[in-house]
Design an enzyme around this catalytic site. Sequence first.
Site, mmCIF file in Angstrom:
data_model
loop_
_atom_site.group_PDB
_atom_site.id
_atom_site.type_symbol
_atom_site.label_atom_id
_atom_site.label_comp_id
_atom_site.label_asym_id
_atom_site.label_seq_id
_atom_site.Cartn_x
_atom_site.Cartn_y
_atom_site.Cartn_z
ATOM 1 N N ASP A 30 2.194 2.100 3.822
ATOM 2 C CA ASP A 30 1.386 3.299 3.578
ATOM 3 C C ASP A 30 2.311 4.500 3.397
ATOM 4 O O ASP A 30 2.013 5.611 3.813
ATOM 5 C CB ASP A 30 0.383 3.569 4.710
ATOM 6 C CG ASP A 30 -0.837 4.350 4.235
ATOM 7 O OD1 ASP A 30 -0.852 4.785 3.072
ATOM 8 O OD2 ASP A 30 -1.781 4.532 5.037
ATOM 9 N N GLU A 47 0.870 -1.191 0.000
ATOM 10 C CA GLU A 47 0.000 0.000 0.000
ATOM 11 C C GLU A 47 0.896 1.226 0.000
ATOM 12 O O GLU A 47 1.019 1.945 0.981
ATOM 13 C CB GLU A 47 -0.955 0.008 1.204
ATOM 14 C CG GLU A 47 -2.070 1.050 1.012
ATOM 15 C CD GLU A 47 -2.849 1.367 2.274
ATOM 16 O OE1 GLU A 47 -3.451 0.442 2.856
ATOM 17 O OE2 GLU A 47 -2.847 2.545 2.672
ATOM 18 N N HIS A 83 -9.199 1.136 -0.708
ATOM 19 C CA HIS A 83 -8.416 2.063 0.128
ATOM 20 C C HIS A 83 -9.339 3.170 0.640
ATOM 21 O O HIS A 83 -10.278 3.558 -0.043
ATOM 22 C CB HIS A 83 -7.280 2.654 -0.724
ATOM 23 C CG HIS A 83 -6.339 3.516 0.043
ATOM 24 N ND1 HIS A 83 -6.582 4.851 0.289
ATOM 25 C CD2 HIS A 83 -5.164 3.226 0.641
ATOM 26 C CE1 HIS A 83 -5.573 5.340 1.003
ATOM 27 N NE2 HIS A 83 -4.703 4.379 1.221
ATOM 28 N N HIS A 136 2.096 4.676 -1.927
ATOM 29 C CA HIS A 136 1.430 5.639 -2.811
ATOM 30 C C HIS A 136 2.388 6.557 -3.553
ATOM 31 O O HIS A 136 3.481 6.851 -3.083
ATOM 32 C CB HIS A 136 0.456 6.471 -1.999
ATOM 33 C CG HIS A 136 -0.526 5.633 -1.236
ATOM 34 N ND1 HIS A 136 -1.364 4.733 -1.852
ATOM 35 C CD2 HIS A 136 -0.774 5.526 0.090
ATOM 36 C CE1 HIS A 136 -2.104 4.119 -0.922
ATOM 37 N NE2 HIS A 136 -1.766 4.575 0.258
HETATM 38 ZN ZN ZN Z 1 -2.804 4.435 2.088
#
Ligand code: ZN
Length: 328
Positions: free
Chosen positions: A286, A8, A165, A10
């Site tokens: 993340d 995850e 998400h 980004h």
């Molecule tokens: Zn995220």
Amino acid sequence: MQGKIAIEEHFAYERPDREAAERLRRAEAWVETARRLVDIHELRLRDMDELGIEYAILSLTAPAVQSILDVKEAIAAARKYNDFLAGEVAKRPDRFGGFAALPMQDPDAAAEELSRCVKELGFPGALVNGFTQREVPDSTIYYDIPEYRPFWACVEELGVPFYLHPRTAVRERAQAYEGHPWLYSSAWGFAVETSIHVLRLIGSCLFDEYPKLQLVIGHLGERIPYDMWRLDHRIETIPTDYPAKKPISAYMRSNVHITTSGNFSDSALQCAIAEMGVDRIMFAVDYPMEVMAGGTSWFDQTELLSDQDRIKVGRNNAIELFKLGDIF
Ligand code: ZN
């Protein structure tokens, strides 16, 4: 642990807009996060090398395509972002993969774009940032409604996972948060948004109709594992209109996977292992919403995972789910 796969993680196509900046209220933190969102091959890769992340599957930062009101514009944007991501992945296919961004404003176009991304660009799945707005700013479209059934049929047929998400709630529709702006986004609202969306999908009998579908959710399950017994118990105890064939927990254990993104807590992991099992948990940071070292140092050291389970959660579960066998 060396050789971790993080899923995850980004990026932004261009320097993020004000909505995203507002989300991260501390200005200095925002400058650094924004810098890292638009970087793929330098700072990110350097951190990955240092911290034992061999491979990252990249996705657009929220809300991305889901907040574009104009349908045609959303379709064109998804295509542009996916082509860009495919180009970046092609520079280092040994280190990066990509999740498709999808124009959920138009379920047929979303299915078509997903097929293109899987078959032509080699993406191992999609990551969608929660509900979609369409035409009017206070619209919030969730994907349990009948309009999306052909889309889900396509996802199942392609055999790729769908990462749901979080995104920030639309203010006009989030009266419970009024006067408490800190509640809207990642501290609380993200989990509320995403968990309700997952429960809506389960309750719409989606997984009864498409039993092979596999969803992925982050943040150690967006609080659902902690409440799974109670969900099952109350649905069974009181007369409700819950129409799905099996209890919530059964779908969570057959159609949903969770990741460690942004939730580096032993207590939460312990609950997730107890409720979901290590086969359904995967490593994620993340990044750059979280500092990469924060996720890796916790994961590498937590005593809740045996060496064997750390390799499963840190790497092998993702290889299996996303069919990354050709790369590793
Ligand atoms: Zn995220």
